[in-house]
Design a protein around this motif. Structure first.
Motif, mmCIF file in Angstrom:
data_model
loop_
_atom_site.group_PDB
_atom_site.id
_atom_site.type_symbol
_atom_site.label_atom_id
_atom_site.label_comp_id
_atom_site.label_asym_id
_atom_site.label_seq_id
_atom_site.Cartn_x
_atom_site.Cartn_y
_atom_site.Cartn_z
ATOM 1 N N UNK A 130 0.840 -1.202 0.000
ATOM 2 C CA UNK A 130 0.000 0.000 0.000
ATOM 3 C C UNK A 130 0.878 1.256 0.000
ATOM 4 N N UNK A 131 1.814 1.305 -0.934
ATOM 5 C CA UNK A 131 2.802 2.377 -0.985
ATOM 6 C C UNK A 131 2.253 3.624 -1.666
ATOM 7 N N UNK A 132 2.565 4.788 -1.087
ATOM 8 C CA UNK A 132 2.282 6.065 -1.731
ATOM 9 C C UNK A 132 3.405 7.023 -1.352
ATOM 10 N N UNK A 133 4.122 7.592 -2.321
ATOM 11 C CA UNK A 133 5.267 8.462 -2.011
ATOM 12 C C UNK A 133 4.892 9.677 -1.162
ATOM 13 N N UNK A 134 3.621 10.098 -1.230
ATOM 14 C CA UNK A 134 3.203 11.266 -0.445
ATOM 15 C C UNK A 134 3.268 11.005 1.054
ATOM 16 N N UNK A 135 3.187 9.720 1.438
ATOM 17 C CA UNK A 135 3.308 9.390 2.859
ATOM 18 C C UNK A 135 4.719 9.641 3.380
ATOM 19 N N UNK A 136 5.676 9.834 2.454
ATOM 20 C CA UNK A 136 7.055 10.113 2.834
ATOM 21 C C UNK A 136 7.437 11.567 2.543
ATOM 22 N N UNK A 137 6.446 12.345 2.112
ATOM 23 C CA UNK A 137 6.684 13.758 1.841
ATOM 24 C C UNK A 137 7.077 14.077 0.413
ATOM 25 N N UNK A 138 6.940 13.102 -0.502
ATOM 26 C CA UNK A 138 7.304 13.301 -1.912
ATOM 27 C C UNK A 138 6.067 13.205 -2.798
ATOM 28 N N UNK A 139 5.977 14.112 -3.746
ATOM 29 C CA UNK A 139 4.804 14.143 -4.608
ATOM 30 C C UNK A 139 4.764 12.950 -5.548
ATOM 31 N N UNK A 140 5.930 12.530 -6.042
ATOM 32 C CA UNK A 140 5.990 11.437 -7.019
ATOM 33 C C UNK A 140 7.045 10.408 -6.620
ATOM 34 N N UNK A 141 6.882 9.189 -7.128
ATOM 35 C CA UNK A 141 7.831 8.121 -6.862
ATOM 36 C C UNK A 141 9.225 8.486 -7.356
ATOM 37 N N UNK A 142 9.281 9.124 -8.529
ATOM 38 C CA UNK A 142 10.577 9.502 -9.082
ATOM 39 C C UNK A 142 11.334 10.461 -8.180
ATOM 40 N N UNK A 143 10.628 11.394 -7.553
ATOM 41 C CA UNK A 143 11.265 12.342 -6.637
ATOM 42 C C UNK A 143 11.851 11.605 -5.434
ATOM 43 N N UNK A 144 11.122 10.623 -4.935
ATOM 44 C CA UNK A 144 11.598 9.843 -3.787
ATOM 45 C C UNK A 144 12.855 9.051 -4.154
ATOM 46 N N UNK A 145 12.812 8.403 -5.310
ATOM 47 C CA UNK A 145 13.961 7.592 -5.733
ATOM 48 C C UNK A 145 15.197 8.452 -5.947
ATOM 49 N N UNK A 146 15.015 9.642 -6.522
ATOM 50 C CA UNK A 146 16.159 10.540 -6.757
ATOM 51 C C UNK A 146 16.804 10.993 -5.445
ATOM 52 N N UNK A 147 16.021 10.983 -4.366
ATOM 53 C CA UNK A 147 16.539 11.447 -3.074
ATOM 54 C C UNK A 147 17.449 10.423 -2.411
ATOM 55 N N UNK A 148 17.461 9.198 -2.940
ATOM 56 C CA UNK A 148 18.265 8.123 -2.355
ATOM 57 C C UNK A 148 19.476 7.857 -3.231
ATOM 58 N N UNK A 149 20.662 7.788 -2.635
ATOM 59 C CA UNK A 149 21.883 7.609 -3.439
ATOM 60 C C UNK A 149 22.160 6.149 -3.807
ATOM 61 N N UNK A 150 21.170 5.284 -3.605
ATOM 62 C CA UNK A 150 21.337 3.873 -3.961
ATOM 63 C C UNK A 150 20.954 3.596 -5.405
ATOM 64 N N UNK A 151 20.318 4.590 -6.046
ATOM 65 C CA UNK A 151 19.797 4.377 -7.396
ATOM 66 C C UNK A 151 20.298 5.456 -8.348
ATOM 67 N N UNK A 152 20.380 5.101 -9.625
ATOM 68 C CA UNK A 152 20.694 6.087 -10.664
ATOM 69 C C UNK A 152 19.513 6.160 -11.617
#
Length: 247
Positions: A200-222
């Motif tokens: 039941x994932x939603x990026x807004x629950x982590x303070x990010x509007x979109x999934x892409x914004x959340x992923x970009x915030x983590x240095x584990x992914x390019x």
């Protein structure tokens, strides 16, 4: 991804949900289809549901009276469950929306899912974890809105905090593994679809509007933008493996 022409049934636990968020709930549901059944359950003689009364007519919500027959035991949960099951078998609904913060509707949700229905959940952070995790998608109602003028600086999870969330990182990595091409790249849209089918994932629950914004915030992914203007994601461990001559 969820269809945008679903027929949706909305069931609100008015005793345990904030009335001021009904517009947010209905706006979210409008992305997926039409909410043709709208019911709010509670003891309408109680002061705890006063906030809902003024919303009923404005948003065409049908109030269902439930007296507190036993002290300390809320009859609302049972009434909602029975009505949802009746609706499952008598109406052709594509999706159900359950709004509650205190009650655990996990058995009901699992039953609806087993019938191939999509289940959207809304509630505050105090909502039971099993209820939250069982939903096809769950959105917290007490998260700050995405307006920068309203959002406190500490409302968005930092890249470090996201990285420390092992469950979240595994969810993203597993989705990438499922959809990646020979070079380890996976389309963001496909990653989101895989995740939605698993949690039941939603990026807004982590303070990010979109999934892409959340992923970009983590240095584990390019990330990279493909020729079709779609964003692709790769686990950096896979990228390093390929660059070092791995197969």
């Amino acid at each position: 991804m969820a269809e945008s022409n679903q027929k949706i049934a909305l069931f609100i636990d008015a005793d345990n949900a904030p009335a001021r968020k009904i517009e947010k709930i209905l706006s979210e549901m409008a992305k997926y289809g039409v909410v043709s059944i709208r019911r709010a359950y509670g003891n309408w003689k109680s002061h705890t549901v006063k906030g809902w009364e003024e919303q009923l007519h404005e948003y065409a919500i049908q109030p269902i009276q439930q007296f507190d027959l036993t002290k300390g035991k809320n009859a609302t949960d049972m009434a909602m469950t029975i009505d949802a099951m009746d609706t499952l078998y008598t109406k052709k609904m594509d999706a159900f929306c359950i709004v509650s913060s205190d009650s655990d509707f996990t058995p009901l949700i699992m039953r609806l899912l087993s019938e191939g229905k999509v289940v959207y959940g809304f509630g505050e952070r105090k909502a039971p974890a099993p209820f939250v995790n069982a939903c096809s998608r769950f959105l917290y109602l007490d998260e700050p809105e995405a307006d920068p003028e309203k959002v406190p600086e500490n409302s968005k999870k930092s890249g470090h905090e996201l990285k420390a969330d092992t469950k979240l990182m595994n969810l993203i990595r597993n989705a990438i593994d499922t959809e990646q091409d020979d070079d380890g790249w996976a389309y963001l849209g496909r990653i989101g679809a895989v995740i939605s089918n698993q949690a039941s994932f939603d990026p807004r629950n982590y303070g990010y509007k979109k999934l892409g914004d959340l992923i970009r915030a983590v240095d584990l992914f390019e990330t990279q933008i493909m020729d079709n203007n779609q964003m692709s994601v790769r686990d950096k461990r896979r990228g390093n493996h390929i660059q070092n001559g791995g197969h």
